[in-house]
Design an enzyme around this catalytic site. Sequence first.
Site: not given
Length: 440
Positions: A244, A369, A221, A335, A423, A269, A193, A129
């Site tokens: 972030t 980055d 998000n 992060e 066992e 960001h 979605q 994504y």
Amino acid sequence: MLSRIDLRGRVPSAAELRATLPRAEVDVDAVLHQVRPVVDAVRERGVDAVLEFAERFDKVRPERVRVPEAELRRALAELDPAVREALETSITRARQVHADQRRTDTTTRVVPGGTVTERWVPVARVGLYAPGGLAVYPSSVVMNVVPAQTAGVESLVVCSPPQAAFGGLPHPTVLAACALLEVTEVWAVGGAQAVALLAYGGVDTDGVALDPVDTVTGPGNVYLTAAKRLLRGLIGIDSEAGPTEIAILADHTADPVHVAADLVSQAEHDPQAASVLVTTSPELADAVDAQLVAQVAATKHSERVRTALSGKQSGCILVSTVDEGLRVVDTYAAEHLEIQTVDASAVAARVRSAGAIFVGPYSPVSLGDYCAGSNHVLPTGGCARHSSGLSVQTFLRGIHVVEYTREALADVAGQVVALANAEDLPAHGQAITARFGGAS
């Protein structure tokens, strides 16, 4: 500009530190009730539901989900040459670093005639994504695709939200990055979605199958994160990413111009982005505040940056010593963690919890980055205490292959039977003795 927490002269407990340190509040549970109907609709109605949600959330209804390959080639042909060169550098360096992460199969000879081999097998098909929203992220395409390709994943699809400004296609720079990486399957779908369609698959408007995937990676998000949580198990996921964050551990030797610039760059960001300074120097803290006033006023996204820096997720923590600062940043588990102190390399070597560590004045987070070669898809929200960033290993599964001869099995048969009986699982023991005429 940054709120301050003064921890000088005291050493809070780990629990107190966790409760005290600034952190963005992200309540994934609070949006699950909104996301579940989206996921259910995509499961039940497939692409029709996806396109309806695109029209509602992205203000555009694409003709189809899958982006024609001609559009990828066109985006690359029209890409700014300077951006193309930068992406090529990013890809080359990322491939160099990630190639060294690839694990090799190992065989252990446990006893004569008995071996256990650990095979590393790539996930068959993955969905990657690349967010839309407030910025464009071709760099996220690089960071997701390179480790998947290096792992040997044979089938991958990149998802990115359709853009009204581009006729329902993802942003052309994202498409160009896909083309540079020789990715041929791109879906114009975003948000919850997208995760649902990746998990369940479907049939596009032109009758082409959209095959489901085994793993979904990439940041997004809170709604995308909620969809990952709902579908985890049906699919593998990399993490539940939150806003972030950057933490900077600095002493009196740090340059306030550099520190302020790095805090601003992360705040750019998102209004929820976290920028945290941990320092032994009140003078540096004052100088950074003065720099922030000037730099925020001069930056393009000043309102967004100001909101992030003044939010409760950002702040400055004063500590007495670098040792205490290390305790704070290990508890925070950022992060991104920058070390700007005397003997920064030695200090960085003592850090135990961070997604990625940036050492010294010339290793800013912005480098990571884009062009350091490291991966920028990293754990947030303190998850670096127990989780790693995206890597080649994300796309590999370790499979143990056990191979024993009759003699090697006979040698350990008694012990297996003894443990099976202990066992109260006697059939386990019988599965051994049956191979030797019923006698252990």
